[in-house]
Each structure stands twice: as structure tokens, then as C-alpha cells.
Design an enzyme around this catalytic site. Structure first.
Site, PDB file in Angstrom:
ATOM      1  N   LYS A 189      19.499 -31.509 -36.046  1.00 56.44           N
ATOM      2  CA  LYS A 189      18.445 -32.384 -35.538  1.00 56.44           C
ATOM      3  C   LYS A 189      19.056 -33.721 -35.149  1.00 56.44           C
ATOM      4  CE  LYS A 189      14.283 -32.142 -34.256  1.00 56.44           C
ATOM      5  NZ  LYS A 189      13.850 -31.116 -33.333  1.00 56.44           N
ATOM      6  N   SER A 385      11.352 -27.611 -29.613  1.00 57.40           N
ATOM      7  CA  SER A 385      10.750 -28.186 -30.812  1.00 57.40           C
ATOM      8  C   SER A 385       9.237 -27.962 -30.788  1.00 57.40           C
ATOM      9  CB  SER A 385      11.120 -29.667 -30.945  1.00 57.40           C
ATOM     10  OG  SER A 385      11.121 -30.051 -32.304  1.00 57.40           O
TER      11      SER A 385
END
Length: 586
Positions: A189, A385
Site C-alpha cells: 500500500k 482498490s
């Protein structure tokens, strides 16, 4: 005093009169202007392709007709453009398409869709030609479908491969006292990595390199087919910058003719058998598209395939053509679900993600709708995402090879200025009735207990995200977790690991939806229809845009983009399911 009052009243009355007159002219022009601009396509015409003002697949519809009248972009989206090119194939008045110095805001997957439409157009036997003073890599990718390709004698070509540059702010935070408190799940991330490190992690470098190589391979594969140059040779050209001048580009086979624009137009005149001293008939692609979309089509189909467009970052609220909101998305899914004539739904996603809660609300509506009729997802430039979150439970998922997807991970960022305020002599005290009564304050160091509570929320959302993906894709939690962790994948790789079912565009997804719905004779219907009020209408009037234009002129386009990015980061509230970076290919 009475005299002054009368004078003031007169001045106000004159002002109001002119304001009403001004608005009246605008409204009358908007209503009747379209009729006065009737578009006539003459015989032996050429479409000039210019997509400077097109950035979205869908231009939007609005419940309030006044908002539609004043909406930006003339209500033309890329899907309308592609439909117009398809119509032009069989239009006897259209003889070809000219790509002239085209600069677009389209992403790579959108450029691929447009490129496919132009390839299909060429099958009609009509020509596609291109001219530019210079070619960026993205522009050349689209223009390479043309034959011949012209380049200005003193122009240049940018063909060198792809790269990525990321700035890191760890030292800056320590020196300035402005700190971003980061709480995340997922080793990939990397949206928050610039605040934690001074250099790129191995995991981030791995995923960025893999992603750039996947996108580049899909680009050169398409160019290779069009120009009959091997992929290996194209990579050799890129490595050696062997196409940087017009002469070198022609020698390597990337362009066909080095000439000025007047010679290009003369070549088109020859194809149309028009004398050199006469103008040939041209029609702007946007005008031609407007003509096509406003021409009623006779269809006896009762069945419909609903196409619901989800484009932009995901935020709470109504949403619009540039922002995905749960209001318009949930309403669209509900309307399509309840409409007996709608037999299937295609969810067209072009989003890097955003608010996790909003993503989950949309996911839930997809889940409820899927129990009633099939849903097929078509991914555009991004479906990453939160964008993947709302896609994962569809019956089928389509993506382009160069679609950016995955990024299954979540994070939170809490700006903290406590070190800065201490440095400059500002001190903060809190008084509370209970241990956890105070909300997070950026002027107080982050409490470890609050960090733990926030991390717990992040972990809960991540587990929910992975569980949804596992159930939707018929995988185990461990299988999804292994390819998740926030890692970004190109569409070509996503198929191999099970995040995507098939490679294909919007039309492929529509055909799949029709198969699942067992219908052959159908029409399509676009959603959402956005709910906007008078304030939104006024915001779109020409004088309301002068502020944006003024700022751009004063600080420049690049600095304006940086300012917009800062504003975007400030607007993010709650836990985010967001792609770790923005890809802008030039």
C-alpha cells in the site's frame, strides 16, 4: 435622504434588470442555440478527430433539464464518440477520418477502446490518416492505427519507454514538524510510503516495475501489429532513442511521410479527388457525434441492457460525472433492478478507489441486484482498490490488458502538526469527561491507544474487503490475501491470478451481459441520472469558471494540478481504499 434612497433603488433596479436580461439571453441561447447549429454532413466529407475536451466515458444525464443545458462537455462522452465512428463506417457521406494534431485527456484503456474503433472503421475500406507537429508516446499509440502517418519536418517523436518518479517526505516531516501519521494494511500500500521512508521499498519497486512493463508491452504489441515492426525492434528503438527526429522515425518505420500540414491536406484532396485550390468537406468529430446521438433510432427491442457508469474517485454523497457517490450509484442500481425491461446490467468502472464505507454501500447494492439479474463489470483505465471493491461480486469481470486494477488494501492518514506548533511556541491542552472523549486533534501527538483503535478499524475493513473478493471470485481468503496486500496489477496479469475473467472492452461486456440474460434483440440505456440543484447549474455558467481559468493562467497548468492534488488529499475523510499512485502516461 429620500433622494439618495430613490437613487439607490434605481441603481439596484437597473442592476437587477441587466442581470435578468443576461440570464435570459443565456437561457434562450441554450434552448434554441442547438437548433440554429443544425449539423449537415456534406457528401465526400472527412471527419477530423479532436478529443481535447473528452475525458470521460459518459458525459452524464441530469434530472433537472436546466443542468443538462448548461452542463460542461456538450454532453458527449467517449462511448458516444465510439458509437459515432461505428455509424461513420456505413455513412456514404463519410470517406475517411483525419487525426490532426490530436491531444487528448484519455487514459490508456480508453485510448485502446478508441483505437479498436478506428481499426474497425478501416475495415469498411475508408481511410484513417494522421498528422502531428510532434508525437508523445500516448498520442503515437493512438495515431499508429493510421496509414499513412505524417510528421512535421522540424517536429519530434517521444518513444523511449515508461518511467515513474515518486517523491519522499520523511526527512521533510522531521525538519518541518508537519507529520502524516500513517495507519495501513498491506505491504504494497505504497500510497503512504512517501511519508514513511526516504526511498522506495523493494515491494513498491517490484509492483511499479511489473505494472509499467505490463502497460508498455500492451502498447508496443498493438503498435507492432499496426506498423508491422517486431516488439523486439520497437524496444530497441525505445532503448536507443532511435526515433527522436523525423528522419530517424521514418527510417525506423514509425512514420510514413515527413511533410508540412499543407502537404497532408493535399494528400487528402487527392484521395477525395478534390482540386488543390479547393477546400475539401470536413466535419468535426464532436459535431458528427452530436448529430448521431441526437438522431432517433428505430428499434423494436423491448429488452434493455443497463449501462451504469462509475467514474472518478469514490466519495460520499450524490456524485456526478467526475465523482462516484453512493446516492447516484445506489439509485441507478435500484432503478435498473426494478425495471422489468432491463434484463442485465453492465457496470462500467473507471476509478482509482476512495472512501471505503461508500465502496461497501455500493458493493451491497450490487450484491442485492445480482440476485435479481446478471451484472457484468467492464473496467476502464482504472478499477483499483475501492474501484475493485465495487466490482468484485459481479457475475463476470472484463478488463483491458492495460487496465490498472487490484490494490486490495486500506489505509488511513492523520495529519499532525504538534511538533510544528511546539517549535513556534503554540501549546494545546485538552479537558475531557472520559478517557476517550476527545476526538483526534492534529495539534496533539497521536495517542497510542487511538492508533491501536484506528488500526483495528483498518484491519476490520481489510478483512471485509478480502472476504468480499473471496466470495465474489470464488477463492479462499488466503488465496486473495496472497495477491492483495495493496498490490496493483495490470489487466493482463489480473486475468492470470483470478481477479478478472476476460480481456475485453465495453462492447464485449455488453455482449456477455446479453448472453447471461438470454436476449439477442436489445437496446442499451445509460445511467446514472444525477440529481443537481440550481447551485450546481450556476457553477457551470461561463463566468463561474473564470476563477479556475485565472488560477491556471497565474500559476501554470502543472502547479494547478499540484494544488488540486493537495485539495484532493485534504478532502479524504475516513478510511481509504485508494490506489497507491496516479499513472499519467504521456
Amino acid at each position: 435622504m429620500k433622494f439618495l434612497g430613490n437613487v439607490l433603488a434605481t441603481i439596484i433596479g437597473i442592476f437587477v434588470f441587466f442581470m435578468l436580461f443576461f440570464f435570459g439571453i443565456l437561457i434562450i441561447g441554450a434552448i434554441f442555440g442547438g437548433e440554429s447549429e443544425g449539423i449537415t454532413v456534406k457528401s465526400n466529407s472527412v471527419i477530423e478527430l479532436n478529443l481535447e475536451d473528452i475525458k470521460n466515458d459518459y458525459a452524464g444525464k441530469f434530472k433537472d433539464p436546466w443542468v443538462t443545458i448548461f452542463s460542461d462537455g456538450k454532453n458527449i462522452g467517449l462511448t458516444d464518440i465510439i458509437s459515432a465512428i461505428e455509424e461513420a463506417k456505413t455513412d456514404d457521406d463519410i470517406k475517411g477520418i483525419s487525426i490532426l494534431n490530436d491531444e487528448s485527456q484519455l487514459g490508456m484503456a480508453q485510448s485502446k477502446a478508441l483505437r479498436d474503433a478506428l481499426e474497425d472503421f478501416k475495415k469498411s475500406g475508408k481511410f484513417v490518416m494522421a498528422y502531428a507537429n510532434s508525437y508523445s508516446q500516448k498520442e503515437y499509440y493512438l495515431n499508429s492505427v493510421a496509414k499513412p502517418i505524417y510528421l512535421n519536418p522540424v517536429g519530434d517523436m517521444d518513444f523511449k519507454g515508461l518511467s515513474s518518479e515518486i517523491m519522499f517526505f520523511k526527512d521533510f516531516q522531521e525538519k518541518s514538524g508537519i507529520k502524516m501519521e500513517v495507519i495501513r494494511h498491506g505491504k504494497y500500500k505504497s500510497a503512504v510510503e512517501p511519508f514513511l521512508e526516504n526511498k522506495m521499498s523493494d515491494a513498491n519497486r517490484e509492483q511499479t516495475s511489473a505494472l509499467l512493463n505490463s502497460i508498455w508491452n500492451s502498447v508496443v504489441t498493438e503498435i507492432s501489429k499496426s506498423r508491422n515492426i517486431s516488439v523486439a525492434k520497437l524496444n530497441e528503438i525505445a532503448n536507443g532513442l532511435l526515433a527522436r527526429t523525423p528522419e530517424m522515425a521514418k527510417k525506423e518505420g514509425l512514420v510514413d511521410v515527413i511533410a508540412y500540414e499543407d502537404a497532408y491536406h493535399n494528400a487528402i484532396r487527392n484521395l477525395l479527388k478534390v482540386a488543390k485550390d479547393e477546400d475539401y468537406n470536413k466535419v468535426n468529430l464532436l459535431d458528427y457525434t452530436k448529430k448521431v446521438v441526437t438522431t432517433s433510432k428505430n428499434t423494436d427491442a423491448d429488452d434493455k441492457i443497463a449501462i451504469i457508469y462509475a467514474q472518478g474517485e469514490i466519495h460520499s454523497g450524490e456524485g456526478d460525472v467526475d465523482v462516484i457517490g453512493e446516492g447516484s450509484m445506489r439509485r441507478s442500481l435500484q432503478e435498473a433492478r426494478k425495471d422489468k425491461n432491463v434484463k442485465a446490467i453492465v457496470l462500467r468502472i473507471n476509478s482509482p478507489g476512495g472512501n471505503a464505507l461508500t465502496s461497501d454501500l455500493i458493493w451491497r447494492e450490487v450484491e442485492l441486484t445480482k440476485k435479481v439479474k446478471p451484472i457484468v463489470v467492464s473496467m476502464g483505465n482504472y478499477a483499483a482498490s475501492g474501484g475493485y471493491y465495487i466490482a468484485c461480486n459481479a457475475n463476470k469481470i472484463f478488463a483491458e490488458n492495460n487496465t490498472i486494477t487490484g490494490s486490495i488494501g486500506v489505509f488511513g492518514i492523520l495529519p499532525n502538526f504538534s511538533q510544528l506548533t511546539t517549535k513556534i511556541g503554540v501549546h494545546v491542552e485538552q479537558v475531557k469527561t472520559h478517557e476517550n472523549a476527545a476526538n483526534y486533534s492534529p495539534f496533539v501527538p497521536l495517542d497510542e491507544k487511538l492508533r491501536a483503535v484506528t488500526l483495528e478499524e483498518i484491519e476490520h475493513i481489510y478483512k471485509t474487503f478480502v472476504t468480499h473478493v473471496a466470495e465474489g471470485r470464488k477463492m479462499t481468503f488466503a488465496q486473495v490475501d496472497a495477491i492483495a496486500q495493496g498490490r496493483v496489477w495490470a489487466g493482463s496479469e489480473a486475468v492470470k491470478i483470478g481477479l478478472v475473467d476476460k480481456i475485453g472492452g465495453l462492447n464485449d461486456a455488453i455482449q456477455e451481459a446479453a448472453i447471461l440474460a438470454k436476449t439477442k434483440n436489445y437496446a442499451t440505456q445509460n445511467y446514472p441520472e444525477y440529481e443537481k440543484n440550481i447551485n450546481d447549474l450556476l457553477a457551470n455558467l461561463p463566468f463561474a469558471k473564470s476563477k479556475e481559468s485565472f488560477i491556471k493562467e497565474e500559476i501554470g497548468e502543472e502547479n494547478y494540478k499540484i494544488m488540486q492534488e493537495v485539495k484532493r488529499l485534504q478532502s479524504q475523510k475516513g478510511v481509504q481504499a485508494m490506489m497507491p499512485f496516479e499513472i499519467n502516461i504521456k
